[in-house]
Design a protein around this motif. Sequence first.
Motif, PDB file in Angstrom:
ATOM      1  N   THR A   8       0.836  -1.206   0.000  1.00 52.66           N
ATOM      2  CA  THR A   8       0.000   0.000   0.000  1.00 52.66           C
ATOM      3  C   THR A   8       0.869   1.254   0.000  1.00 52.66           C
ATOM      4  OG1 THR A   8      -1.811  -1.131   1.130  1.00 52.66           O
ATOM      5  CG2 THR A   8      -1.757   1.272   1.286  1.00 52.66           C
ATOM      6  N   LEU A  27       2.343   1.764  -3.453  1.00 54.94           N
ATOM      7  CA  LEU A  27       1.320   2.208  -4.409  1.00 54.94           C
ATOM      8  C   LEU A  27       0.982   3.678  -4.209  1.00 54.94           C
ATOM      9  CD1 LEU A  27      -0.961  -0.953  -4.289  1.00 54.94           C
ATOM     10  CD2 LEU A  27       0.194  -0.096  -6.341  1.00 54.94           C
ATOM     11  N   LYS A  36      -0.720   5.698  -7.139  1.00 57.77           N
ATOM     12  CA  LYS A  36      -1.696   4.678  -7.566  1.00 57.77           C
ATOM     13  C   LYS A  36      -2.698   4.453  -6.441  1.00 57.77           C
ATOM     14  CE  LYS A  36       1.588   2.440 -10.690  1.00 57.77           C
ATOM     15  NZ  LYS A  36       2.314   1.196 -11.041  1.00 57.77           N
ATOM     16  N   THR A  37      -3.710   5.315  -6.422  1.00 54.74           N
ATOM     17  CA  THR A  37      -4.643   5.315  -5.294  1.00 54.74           C
ATOM     18  C   THR A  37      -6.088   5.031  -5.696  1.00 54.74           C
ATOM     19  OG1 THR A  37      -4.968   7.709  -5.523  1.00 54.74           O
ATOM     20  CG2 THR A  37      -3.205   6.966  -4.038  1.00 54.74           C
ATOM     21  N   LYS A  54      -9.083   0.550  -8.127  1.00 53.36           N
ATOM     22  CA  LYS A  54      -8.556  -0.700  -8.707  1.00 53.36           C
ATOM     23  C   LYS A  54      -7.274  -1.161  -8.020  1.00 53.36           C
ATOM     24  CE  LYS A  54      -5.852   1.411 -12.479  1.00 53.36           C
ATOM     25  NZ  LYS A  54      -5.676   1.454 -13.949  1.00 53.36           N
ATOM     26  N   TYR A  55      -6.545  -0.234  -7.395  1.00 51.18           N
ATOM     27  CA  TYR A  55      -5.288  -0.621  -6.768  1.00 51.18           C
ATOM     28  C   TYR A  55      -5.492  -1.326  -5.429  1.00 51.18           C
ATOM     29  CZ  TYR A  55      -3.188   2.096 -10.472  1.00 51.18           C
ATOM     30  OH  TYR A  55      -2.820   2.567 -11.703  1.00 51.18           O
ATOM     31  N   ASP A 104      -4.346  -4.726  -6.041  1.00 50.32           N
ATOM     32  CA  ASP A 104      -2.888  -4.859  -6.080  1.00 50.32           C
ATOM     33  C   ASP A 104      -2.280  -4.849  -4.676  1.00 50.32           C
ATOM     34  OD1 ASP A 104      -2.975  -4.904  -8.837  1.00 50.32           O
ATOM     35  OD2 ASP A 104      -2.657  -2.742  -9.037  1.00 50.32           O
ATOM     36  N   ASP A 160     -12.263  -1.488 -11.371  1.00 45.42           N
ATOM     37  CA  ASP A 160     -11.698  -0.555 -12.350  1.00 45.42           C
ATOM     38  C   ASP A 160     -12.786   0.061 -13.215  1.00 45.42           C
ATOM     39  OD1 ASP A 160      -9.731   0.868 -13.682  1.00 45.42           O
ATOM     40  OD2 ASP A 160      -9.260  -0.768 -15.064  1.00 45.42           O
TER      41      ASP A 160
END
Length: 468
Positions: A196, A199, A204-205, A208-209, A212, A278
Amino acid sequence: MTDFDLVIRNGRIATASDDFTADIGISGGRIVTLGQHLRAGADEIDATGKLILPGGIDAHCHFDQPMSDGSEMADDFASGTRSAAFGGTTTVIPFACQQKGQSLRAAVDDYHARAAGKPVIDYAFHLIVTDPTEQVLGQELPALIRDGYTSFKIYTTYDDLKLHDRQILDVLALARREGAMTMVHAENSDAIAWLTEKLELAGKTAPKYHADARPAIAEREATHRAISLAEIVDVPLLVVHVSGQEAMEQIAAAQTKGLSIYAETCPQYLFLTAANLDLDGFEGAKHICSPPPRDAANQEHVWRGLKNGTFQIFSSDHAPFRYDGPKGKKAHGTDASFVHVPNGIPGVETRMPLLFSEGVGKGRISLNRFVELTATNAAKLYGLYPRKGTIAIGSDADIVIWDPSREVTITNDILHHNVDYTPYEGRKITGWPETVISRGDIVVRDAQLQSQPGRGVFLECGMPGIPR
């Protein structure tokens, strides 16, 4: 003068082990007779062409659970149990959650206060143990188990909930000594926190992340570790909301080895994928739950696990956070990091129809297996069988009359929860509960609620049993 309070005639009865046509005589809230051509009842239902199934048991759902992050669940015990009933569920088991620093008994008392006068169907409580102090382990938890709270959940993730391995061993040892059932939310907390952070530093927040940040390997590792700790103590363990192949392989290996390891999965792992996170804009936040949905290949693995016995229980993990509003998924704005989106999705009403349509209707599982997964095994694992979870003389008259050919398009407008969306919007299914009976009382009939809030009773659970 009539012989029964209610007679259900001419339906095809299915339990976890049997399938036959008979009439059911109900008196005093219990099933008193199964046979042909029963004498008259004060009320009668002709179930010709319909299925008669045990009322569902949703053994993993959340209603009015206090949250430490400022979010708020939309369903209380009135709206949550109403929604459950319309979906064919007649017993729910939500969670009395201990806050760190809080007495476990105080958490239970608070949850009883939240439930008082509201449920339309019967209910029990699991416990959530977040602070296993000497007082909790030495006095409170043993006393609560003896009072009928015979199952509890522990976490390996979330800072305000997680236990470290030494604490988990202490809790498992107590479960062994007292004969309780331990459930575990298995994800590797440190791995999630590390991913986290990386990301977020990379910007990348978006929703969809979330997937990940919580990869299958984090679930696999924690599942393996939890099973290993249970093996050290030699105690049964139930791994909840399993998302796919990697964790399933750990569970299946333990089961093959002869360990008492059980598993639960949920609709989101059959009908959603990471692609749902997403969607355009912030819509993906509607599908944030943990563990996150995986991909189509993992869906097929979950279907196989439901058929072959890797999974014993199919629950909703109903976590009713609204999408809009000051305490829901958009509380921090549509530019907020996925970290700040409450985890969980609604599903208490759609759990059984989804599994029936795509499982029984598509030939993936048998009707008897459907009953096992949605009712009987939960009753056994959580000490409610045979009062609940089957159709048998002496059992509570918790019965669902199911129309196997009714076609329904799921939309939020037809559901009865207090959430402003359903993740299954627009999905077409076949098979729907028509009449729902709880302890002999007709709760749902002709798409109308027949019972008032407060008729549901609290259930003290016995010692957990073993599904066979």
